[in-house]
Write an enzyme that holds these catalytic residues in place. Structure first.
Site, PDB file in Angstrom:
ATOM      1  N   ASP A  72       0.950  -1.064  -0.211  1.00  0.00           N
ATOM      2  CA  ASP A  72      -0.080   0.029  -0.311  1.00  0.00           C
ATOM      3  C   ASP A  72       0.910   1.058   0.446  1.00  0.00           C
ATOM      4  OD1 ASP A  72      -2.471   1.187  -0.381  1.00  0.00           O
ATOM      5  OD2 ASP A  72      -1.573   2.055   2.253  1.00  0.00           O
ATOM      6  N   ASP A 271      -1.313  -1.199   6.712  1.00  0.00           N
ATOM      7  CA  ASP A 271      -1.626  -0.148   7.085  1.00  0.00           C
ATOM      8  C   ASP A 271      -2.979   0.511   8.036  1.00  0.00           C
ATOM      9  OD1 ASP A 271      -1.528   1.986   5.869  1.00  0.00           O
ATOM     10  OD2 ASP A 271      -0.510   3.032   7.245  1.00  0.00           O
ATOM     11  N   ASP A 275      -7.571  -1.880   4.072  1.00  0.00           N
ATOM     12  CA  ASP A 275      -6.251  -2.656   3.926  1.00  0.00           C
ATOM     13  C   ASP A 275      -6.903  -4.053   4.374  1.00  0.00           C
ATOM     14  OD1 ASP A 275      -4.454  -1.363   2.583  1.00  0.00           O
ATOM     15  OD2 ASP A 275      -3.719  -0.127   4.181  1.00  0.00           O
TER      16      ASP A 275
END
Length: 379
Positions: A72, A271, A275
């Protein structure tokens, strides 16, 4: 062994019993039973000392097979501390007008970009207006009544059903996007009022971590909801060629699933709350300890330092642990294969058998403890 020596070997009861006891001692499966758990315990303990919290043994074992790591962008590759760099108004509006409308609405959102806008407006001493009918659309933006105006703050795709066109501002927005900035648009009714450029700096170790992953023959992919311009700018900075941009939060898990459908063992590193589904879908979910509790609860591994180098360390630790388990099992089997026939043929005194059995167990434990030194050498 006892029957062979007593009945067919012509030995007395005592000699047959001694050979019988020697076989029992040398065949004790202590080393075999210690081979896997000792390595796992040392591996997880060493990981914890490095700030790598591994939820279970299965996650540690799966990590050594990882072929693709999906990262990410915000909070993983970047610091996750976005800051407003540009405020571009249109028409007769001023920068403060745009900030007031945007910050008033974003105050009700928990998104890091929203917090950056509110923080910037507060620093400039802008008074926020009351908001009604607030609504958040993950991946698109937020909307609501700011005073008497219906205001939308978000991405281009989020504004597409409210404003007539964003073509007039595209060149300016594209330029900021090329600089790696995220563009947040603000509209009142069907009129585009301006946009805000937000920048998030890359973590100092992100590029090094990406290069180390590549050196391990692992494909690195960046996934983000940002537009292709800003996504590519960050990807180029850290050396990532494979980019999944403009991905909605609910699409992240399906993108992971698509990679798995290609036969790849995938690790997802993230995080945020959005996600979590992707972390659960991945073969190994890795959460940044600097992120949300939901992400850490869902993931198999949590990196307390929030540093991508810890991803490299986790995979390296997994490879070392699995290699050590195989070494332990090999020597435990070899020990029995060699020792049992020797004892069966009456060539091994029970006292020496006991010493050999104890030595095999000690050797397995010692070899497992070597993971610590091997990990330091690998680093």
């Amino acid at each position: 062994t006892f029957i062979g020596w007593f009945v067919f070997g012509g030995s007395g009861f005592s000699s047959s019993m001694i050979n019988f006891i020697a076989v029992l001692i040398i065949a004790c499966p202590c080393a075999l039973g210690l081979a896997t758990p000792t390595a796992i315990m040392v591996g997880t303990g060493l990981g914890a000392s490095k700030g790598i919290l591994i939820k279970n043994a299965e996650a540690l074992e799966r990590a050594h097979n990882i072929q693709t790591v999906v990262l990410d962008k915000t909070g993983t590759i970047t610091e996750g501390k976005p800051a407003v760099t540009d405020v571009v108004p249109f028409g007769n509006l001023t920068e403060n007008d745009v900030l007031q409308k945007a910050a008033s609405l974003e105050k009700h959102s928990e998104h890091p970009l929203a917090q950056a806008i509110v923080r910037y407006a507060t620093q400039k001493g802008i008074r926020l207006l009351p908001v009604g009918s607030f609504e958040a659309s993950p991946g698109f933006g937020v909307s609501g009544m700011v005073g008497n105006d219906f205001v939308v703050v978000g991405s281009v795709s989020g504004l597409s059903e409210y404003v007539l066109s964003t073509e007039d501002v595209s060149p300016v927005a594209d330029r900021l996007g090329d600089e790696g900035k995220t563009i947040i648009y603000i509209s009142v009714g069907d009129r585009l009022d301006g946009f805000i450029g937000i920048s998030d700096s890359v973590k100092p170790t992100s590029r090094e971590a990406v290069q180390l992953l590549k050196s391990m023959n692992i494909d690195v992919v960046m996934i983000t909801g940002d537009n292709s311009f800003s996504a590519k700018r960050i990807a180029d900075e850290v050396g990532i060629e494979n980019i999944l941009g403009n991905v909605k939060p609910e699409e992240k898990a399906s993108r992971i699933k698509s990679l798995q459908a290609e036969g790849k063992i995938v690790a997802m590193v993230g995080d945020g709350i959005n996600d979590a589904p992707a972390l659960a879908q991945a073969n190994v979910g890795i959460a940044m300890g600097t992120g949300t509790d939901v992400a850490m609860e869902t993931a198999d591994i949590t990196l307390m330092k929030g540093d991508l180098l810890s991803v490299v360390q986790a995979i390296t630790l997994s490879k070392l642990t699995i290699r050590t388990i195989k070494q332990n099992l090999f020597w435990a089997f070899v020990y029995n294969i060699i020792g049992i026939p020797i004892a069966a043929f009456g060539l091994l005194n029970p006292m020496y058998a006991a010493a050999a059995m104890a030595f095999s167990s000690v050797s397995v434990v010692t070899n497992s403890l070597r993971i610590k030194s091997k990990s330091s050498n690998a680093k």
